[in-house]
Design a protein around this motif. Structure first.
Motif, PDB file in Angstrom:
ATOM      1  N   ARG A 101       2.246   1.873  -3.449  1.00 27.03           N
ATOM      2  CA  ARG A 101       1.241   2.391  -4.380  1.00 27.03           C
ATOM      3  C   ARG A 101       0.798   3.802  -4.011  1.00 27.03           C
ATOM      4  O   ARG A 101       0.014   4.416  -4.739  1.00 27.03           O
ATOM      5  CB  ARG A 101       0.013   1.467  -4.401  1.00 27.03           C
ATOM      6  CG  ARG A 101       0.272   0.085  -4.979  1.00 27.03           C
ATOM      7  CD  ARG A 101      -1.032  -0.647  -5.213  1.00 27.03           C
ATOM      8  NE  ARG A 101      -1.786  -0.843  -3.988  1.00 27.03           N
ATOM      9  CZ  ARG A 101      -1.698  -1.919  -3.214  1.00 27.03           C
ATOM     10  NH1 ARG A 101      -0.896  -2.897  -3.556  1.00 27.03           N
ATOM     11  NH2 ARG A 101      -2.413  -2.034  -2.117  1.00 27.03           N
TER      12      ARG A 101
ATOM     13  N   PHE B  56      -7.445  -5.863  -0.992  1.00 24.96           N
ATOM     14  CA  PHE B  56      -8.899  -5.938  -0.853  1.00 24.96           C
ATOM     15  C   PHE B  56      -9.296  -7.107   0.028  1.00 24.96           C
ATOM     16  O   PHE B  56      -8.835  -8.226  -0.154  1.00 24.96           O
ATOM     17  CB  PHE B  56      -9.551  -6.095  -2.227  1.00 24.96           C
ATOM     18  CG  PHE B  56     -11.048  -5.935  -2.218  1.00 24.96           C
ATOM     19  CD1 PHE B  56     -11.616  -4.696  -2.467  1.00 24.96           C
ATOM     20  CD2 PHE B  56     -11.877  -6.994  -1.944  1.00 24.96           C
ATOM     21  CE1 PHE B  56     -12.988  -4.541  -2.449  1.00 24.96           C
ATOM     22  CE2 PHE B  56     -13.248  -6.847  -1.921  1.00 24.96           C
ATOM     23  CZ  PHE B  56     -13.817  -5.619  -2.174  1.00 24.96           C
TER      24      PHE B  56
ATOM     25  N   LEU C 172     -13.338  -7.740  -8.264  1.00 18.35           N
ATOM     26  CA  LEU C 172     -12.767  -6.703  -7.406  1.00 18.35           C
ATOM     27  C   LEU C 172     -11.971  -7.304  -6.249  1.00 18.35           C
ATOM     28  O   LEU C 172     -11.116  -6.633  -5.672  1.00 18.35           O
ATOM     29  CB  LEU C 172     -13.884  -5.813  -6.857  1.00 18.35           C
ATOM     30  CG  LEU C 172     -14.583  -4.917  -7.879  1.00 18.35           C
ATOM     31  CD1 LEU C 172     -15.827  -4.286  -7.266  1.00 18.35           C
ATOM     32  CD2 LEU C 172     -13.633  -3.836  -8.387  1.00 18.35           C
TER      33      LEU C 172
ATOM     34  N   GLU D 229      -1.070   4.552  -1.404  1.00 17.76           N
ATOM     35  CA  GLU D 229      -2.404   4.536  -0.809  1.00 17.76           C
ATOM     36  C   GLU D 229      -2.346   4.731   0.699  1.00 17.76           C
ATOM     37  O   GLU D 229      -3.367   4.967   1.336  1.00 17.76           O
ATOM     38  CB  GLU D 229      -3.116   3.217  -1.131  1.00 17.76           C
ATOM     39  CG  GLU D 229      -3.357   3.034  -2.615  1.00 17.76           C
ATOM     40  CD  GLU D 229      -3.908   1.663  -2.949  1.00 17.76           C
ATOM     41  OE1 GLU D 229      -4.141   0.890  -2.000  1.00 17.76           O
ATOM     42  OE2 GLU D 229      -4.105   1.368  -4.135  1.00 17.76           O
TER      43      GLU D 229
ATOM     44  N   GLU E 148      -8.161  -7.042  -6.314  1.00 16.22           N
ATOM     45  CA  GLU E 148      -7.445  -5.789  -6.150  1.00 16.22           C
ATOM     46  C   GLU E 148      -6.500  -5.869  -4.959  1.00 16.22           C
ATOM     47  O   GLU E 148      -6.834  -6.490  -3.943  1.00 16.22           O
ATOM     48  CB  GLU E 148      -8.431  -4.627  -5.956  1.00 16.22           C
ATOM     49  CG  GLU E 148      -9.265  -4.303  -7.187  1.00 16.22           C
ATOM     50  CD  GLU E 148      -8.410  -3.845  -8.357  1.00 16.22           C
ATOM     51  OE1 GLU E 148      -7.428  -3.114  -8.107  1.00 16.22           O
ATOM     52  OE2 GLU E 148      -8.705  -4.237  -9.503  1.00 16.22           O
TER      53      GLU E 148
ATOM     54  N   LYS F 234      -5.127  -1.395 -20.542  1.00 15.83           N
ATOM     55  CA  LYS F 234      -4.621  -0.303 -19.704  1.00 15.83           C
ATOM     56  C   LYS F 234      -4.051   0.829 -20.551  1.00 15.83           C
ATOM     57  O   LYS F 234      -4.229   2.005 -20.232  1.00 15.83           O
ATOM     58  CB  LYS F 234      -3.568  -0.840 -18.734  1.00 15.83           C
ATOM     59  CG  LYS F 234      -4.145  -1.709 -17.623  1.00 15.83           C
ATOM     60  CD  LYS F 234      -3.064  -2.179 -16.665  1.00 15.83           C
ATOM     61  CE  LYS F 234      -3.673  -3.001 -15.530  1.00 15.83           C
ATOM     62  NZ  LYS F 234      -2.639  -3.534 -14.595  1.00 15.83           N
TER      63      LYS F 234
ATOM     64  N   LEU G  63     -12.201   2.335  -5.511  1.00 12.94           N
ATOM     65  CA  LEU G  63     -11.900   1.531  -6.699  1.00 12.94           C
ATOM     66  C   LEU G  63     -12.955   1.727  -7.770  1.00 12.94           C
ATOM     67  O   LEU G  63     -12.676   1.614  -8.962  1.00 12.94           O
ATOM     68  CB  LEU G  63     -11.809   0.046  -6.317  1.00 12.94           C
ATOM     69  CG  LEU G  63     -10.690  -0.333  -5.338  1.00 12.94           C
ATOM     70  CD1 LEU G  63     -10.807  -1.791  -4.923  1.00 12.94           C
ATOM     71  CD2 LEU G  63      -9.322  -0.081  -5.959  1.00 12.94           C
ATOM     72  N   ILE G  64     -14.201   1.962  -7.361  1.00 10.39           N
ATOM     73  CA  ILE G  64     -15.293   2.225  -8.301  1.00 10.39           C
ATOM     74  C   ILE G  64     -16.112   3.385  -7.750  1.00 10.39           C
ATOM     75  O   ILE G  64     -16.080   3.672  -6.553  1.00 10.39           O
ATOM     76  CB  ILE G  64     -16.189   0.981  -8.515  1.00 10.39           C
ATOM     77  CG1 ILE G  64     -16.740   0.480  -7.159  1.00 10.39           C
ATOM     78  CG2 ILE G  64     -15.436  -0.135  -9.215  1.00 10.39           C
ATOM     79  CD1 ILE G  64     -17.738  -0.656  -7.307  1.00 10.39           C
TER      80      ILE G  64
ATOM     81  N   SER H 261       0.822  -1.202   0.000  1.00  9.98           N
ATOM     82  CA  SER H 261       0.000   0.000   0.000  1.00  9.98           C
ATOM     83  C   SER H 261       0.865   1.266   0.000  1.00  9.98           C
ATOM     84  O   SER H 261       0.565   2.242  -0.683  1.00  9.98           O
ATOM     85  CB  SER H 261      -0.919  -0.005   1.230  1.00  9.98           C
ATOM     86  OG  SER H 261      -1.773   1.094   1.236  1.00  9.98           O
TER      87      SER H 261
ATOM     88  N   ARG I  11     -13.015   2.161  -0.852  1.00 10.92           N
ATOM     89  CA  ARG I  11     -11.595   2.315  -1.180  1.00 10.92           C
ATOM     90  C   ARG I  11     -11.374   3.140  -2.445  1.00 10.92           C
ATOM     91  O   ARG I  11     -10.235   3.339  -2.865  1.00 10.92           O
ATOM     92  CB  ARG I  11     -10.947   0.941  -1.366  1.00 10.92           C
ATOM     93  CG  ARG I  11     -10.898   0.115  -0.087  1.00 10.92           C
ATOM     94  CD  ARG I  11      -9.959  -1.058  -0.240  1.00 10.92           C
ATOM     95  NE  ARG I  11      -8.627  -0.608  -0.606  1.00 10.92           N
ATOM     96  CZ  ARG I  11      -7.791  -1.281  -1.375  1.00 10.92           C
ATOM     97  NH1 ARG I  11      -8.143  -2.441  -1.872  1.00 10.92           N
ATOM     98  NH2 ARG I  11      -6.594  -0.809  -1.660  1.00 10.92           N
TER      99      ARG I  11
ATOM    100  N   ALA J  71     -15.382  -1.793  -2.217  1.00 11.00           N
ATOM    101  CA  ALA J  71     -14.675  -1.216  -3.360  1.00 11.00           C
ATOM    102  C   ALA J  71     -14.968   0.281  -3.465  1.00 11.00           C
ATOM    103  O   ALA J  71     -14.069   1.085  -3.773  1.00 11.00           O
ATOM    104  CB  ALA J  71     -15.080  -1.932  -4.643  1.00 11.00           C
TER     105      ALA J  71
ATOM    106  N   ASP K 141      -4.526 -10.732  -4.921  1.00 15.55           N
ATOM    107  CA  ASP K 141      -3.869  -9.965  -5.974  1.00 15.55           C
ATOM    108  C   ASP K 141      -2.638 -10.698  -6.483  1.00 15.55           C
ATOM    109  O   ASP K 141      -2.297 -10.636  -7.670  1.00 15.55           O
ATOM    110  CB  ASP K 141      -3.497  -8.560  -5.485  1.00 15.55           C
ATOM    111  CG  ASP K 141      -2.511  -8.575  -4.330  1.00 15.55           C
ATOM    112  OD1 ASP K 141      -2.678  -9.425  -3.438  1.00 15.55           O
ATOM    113  OD2 ASP K 141      -1.589  -7.752  -4.314  1.00 15.55           O
TER     114      ASP K 141
END
Length: 769
Positions: free
Chosen positions: A93, A579, A573, A95, A576, A762, A558-559, A90, A556, A553, A596
């Motif tokens: 990334r 998650f 999800l 986060e 991820e 991507k 994500l969506i 985390s 966090r 999600a 993940d």
């Protein structure tokens, strides 16, 4: 994220893969993880990643504490490690930040410098802080040794291991025994694995005489061959276990409960003894003796119908130090004499104070002590009659032969020769090369049975730890898979099976309340479908909770919402990073580390995962993998004047859309209506070229491709055809090109690039943003 961050992320993923299947007390894996942490620290320090370096230093201290016994609760230590790995991913990334790091370090009792927590009476923290780095490390080792020695019962002067007299003075093997010993080790390990599988089957059907005989025979074989090789300790233990099973064959004993546990403990002990025999031969030294008296006592208790004593205690530290030649027997005897006068003083501390041993010696002794007590549970990879390096070289050469044959057949000068004999010869050469390729690839394939059967014990141990009744059903065990995939596939499979037992299968009371049988079922199935190996992990548990997954999600980020989100996309999800919807974190799962890594491993193997789940009825994970890693079945397409290869596992269909099926949507780019569904259009020209070419979709072709439940239309100039190609690496310089997974030499000698479907998706999203 630059290249160095990618390297760091890759190392962290490897660490997470090992951490997610780590069992408390697994000293061998502890050492592997410690090595990975040291590698990560070097990379993180080079990048100047301060918070991450501080976290990794703390995780290293946790591992050292686990190895040296500074952390009494091993499960708690492993849980802390797993949580720390998730936090490290985390942090990388972006986060999480320093507040989360501070909370974690405080929760783990870690000082700013990453010192592992120890009991107040184990060491004097202020003294360590006042010394330099070298002295501090030595003090920490000494404190750990004292704690380990203090936790063990007061040792007696007798240093001899409690094993048959013949095993006390083992002699080094002669060189001429190499072939006999190698054959024995390979076959004995296979026998032990067979015993392990059948004894667990016997637990369900204790009256099955055929299964009982299948357990008895391997013990008898091991006993006979080990006696011939003068491996008296192995011979003795196999004989004792054989006697136990003989009582069951005669009907005087039911193999269930404690008897199963004792036989499994015997299997672990024999495996360790056999591997020690192999290691001793390789190192040209006498074999190390093993303590079997406690196990034999448990066997006698089972035979006598009495409650079995607890499992064997670790061998005494003095015995281990003498066996390994780290300390002289006289010095240990003197230390034991002093300890009898001062029982509160650990043996390790006495040896250190007398100068009879150094901190490193005692630490090594403690590690060996743990290893002896635990036993090596991992089955070593089977030896093959052909050196695997030679086999891989042969397969590579056959691949080159296939390429050379295609190039000759496609050569314009050869094709211009109008000769019937030459055409027939080329056709015959093509048939021979194809058959040779199939035969050599078959040499690389192994049945998945062995991998599946290892899961029997994983399910049993996990269910026992969770207090659940779970049976494992195996289907399609004869299905073959590339042997190079097995090692990479094993850890993700363990994680998913353990997750099914831990999260999927409900507790007995909950199952009764919903009308289900108390015993849950996890099914592992393997089969061939569409040129792929499919592996299913099914359970009849509570299923995935879509609402909870979507809510987590959204929490966090994500969506943004679940509008238009299919069940398949919602379920994906869970892959991820970080998650997790677990309400309770256990030492098995719940921290979001694992799925993940499962996803990443499947992508490395060029596979895909599908999820089907009905709430209250169960979940099915279907993993589709290519038959081999060396050859890919692909759809060859052309775009921007170049040829590209799409893995057929990702291709759904190809078509020429009508003009009225094309549309543009504000904020969502170009779309194509396919069978009532609007799918985003990706122009391959823009991904691989400068994008100046803009052919109209209705004038060319689109290929519908799928990745993890998401479908896109890929605009190409034309389809060349379907073809099996030999995969070639593009080398380190092109490793960072995310849209390409590799290359292949085509028939005309040119290179065709194998597209990475996820990377294309991507890249399209990035360009659109």
């Amino acid at each position: 994220m630059n290249d160095q961050d990618l390297i760091l992320g890759s190392l962290l993923d490897d660490l997470a893969a090992e951490a997610m299947v780590l069992e408390p007390g697994d000293l061998m894996t502890y050492g592997d993880i410690l090595t990975r942490l040291e590698q990560l620290l070097v990379v993180a320090e080079g990048l100047g990643a301060g918070p991450l370096t501080q976290l990794l230093d703390g995780l290293k201290s946790i591992m050292e504490g686990l190895i040296l016994g500074q952390i009494p609760d091993q499960a708690q230590g492993v849980a802390g490690l797993t949580e720390g790995v998730a936090l490290a991913q985390s942090l990388l990334r972006g986060e999480s930040g320093e507040p989360e790091l501070g909370r974690f370090l405080a929760a783990q009792g870690l000082a700013e410098g990453g010192t592992a927590p120890v009991a107040a009476d184990q060491s004097d923290q202020s003294d360590r802080d006042a010394s330099d780095a070298a002295d501090r490390a030595a003090d920490e080792l000494a404190a750990a040794m004292m704690a380990e020695a203090a936790a063990a019962p007061a040792p007696e002067p007798d240093l001899g291991p409690q094993a048959p007299a013949e095993s006390l003075e083992g002699e080094a093997f002669a060189d001429e025994d190499e072939e006999l010993l190698t054959g024995f080790v390979t076959e004995a390990l296979e026998h032990l694995q067979s015993i392990e599988v059948n004894i667990l089957l016997l637990e369900d059907t204790p009256d099955d005489q055929e299964t009982l005989a299948a357990v008895f025979r391997p013990f008898h074989t091991i006993k006979g061959v080990s006696g011939f090789l003068n491996l008296q300790d192995i011979n003795h233990l196999a004989h004792v276990l054989e006697n136990l099973l003989d009582q069951a064959r005669s009907g005087r004993l039911v193999v269930a409960g404690e008897a199963i546990d004792v036989i499994l403990a015997g299997v672990d002990q024999l495996r360790q003894m056999i591997m020690e025999a192999q290691t001793a031969f390789q190192e040209k030294r006498p074999r190390r003796a093993f303590l079997t008296a406690a196990l034999e006592e448990r066997i006698e208790a089972v035979l006598g119908g009495q409650p079995a004593p607890p499992a064997a205690v670790p061998p005494r530290l003095g015995e281990v130090l003498v066996e390994k030649g780290l300390v002289e027997p006289e010095a240990v005897e003197e230390a034991l004499a002093e300890q009898r006068e001062r029982p509160d003083k650990p043996l390790g501390e006495i040896l250190l104070s007398k100068g009879a041993a150094g901190p490193t010696d005692v630490a090594e002794g403690l590690k060996a002590q743990r290893a002896m007590a635990q036993g090596a549970r991992q089955v070593q990879a089977q030896e093959v009659k052909i050196d695997t390096v030679k086999l891989d070289n042969l397969l590579d050469m056959v691949g080159e032969l296939v390429i050379a044959q295609s190039m000759v057949a496609a050569n314009p000068k050869v094709q211009s020769i109008n000769d019937r004999k030459l055409a027939a010869d080329l056709s015959q050469l093509a048939r021979i090369t194809t058959e040779l390729q199939k035969s050599t690839m078959a040499m690389r394939m192994v049945p998945i049975k062995q991998t599946f059967q290892k899961m029997v014990r994983v399910v049993r141990d996990t269910a026992k730890k969770q207090g659940k009744a779970v049976r494992l059903v195996l289907e399609g065990e004869t299905t073959e898979i590339d042997r190079n995939m097995v090692e990479k596939f094993y850890e993700p499979l363990v994680h998913m099976v353990r997750n099914s037992v831990d999260h999927g299968i409900e507790a007995a009371g909950e199952r009764r309340a919903t009308g289900k049988p108390e015993e849950g079922a996890v099914t592992l199935a393997a089969y061939h479908k569409g040129g792929n190996v499919c592996i299913e992990i099914r359970d009849d548990g509570k299923g995935l909770n879509r609402e909870r997954i979507v809510a987590k999600a959204m929490e966090r980020g994500l969506i943004q919402g679940d509008e238009g989100l299919s069940d398949e996309e919602a379920f994906h999800l869970i892959f991820e990073p970080g998650f997790s919807t677990a309400e309770v974190i256990t030492d098995i799962s719940g921290r979001g580390v694992g799925m993940d890594v499962v996803k990443r491993t499947m992508e490395e193997l060029r596979g895909k995962i599908e999820i089907r789940s009905l709430e209250g009825q169960g979940t099915t994970f279907t993993i589709a993998l290519p038959l081999t890693l060396a050859i890919i079945d692909g759809m060859v397409v052309e775009a921007a004047g170049e040829r590209f290869i799409l893995p057929t596992v990702a291709v759904v269909e190809s078509l020429r859309p009508r003009r009225d099926e094309y549309s543009t949507v504000q904020g969502r780019g170009e779309m194509i209506m396919i069978r009532g569904n609007l799918l985003p259009l990706i122009r391959l020209h823009q991904i691989v070229d400068d994008g100046h070419q803009r052919p109209e979709p209705w004038d060319t072709l689109v290929v519908v491709v799928e990745h993890h439940g998401q479908r896109r239309c890929l605009l190409v100039d034309r389809l060349v055809g379907r073809q099996e190609v030999v995969i070639k690496s593009l080398g380190e310089n092109l490793k960072g090109v995310k849209v390409v997974a590799g290359g292949a030499i085509m028939g005309d000698g040119r290179v065709g690039l194998i597209l990475d479907v996820e990377g294309v998706f991507k890249a399209h999203e990035t360009r659109r943003v």
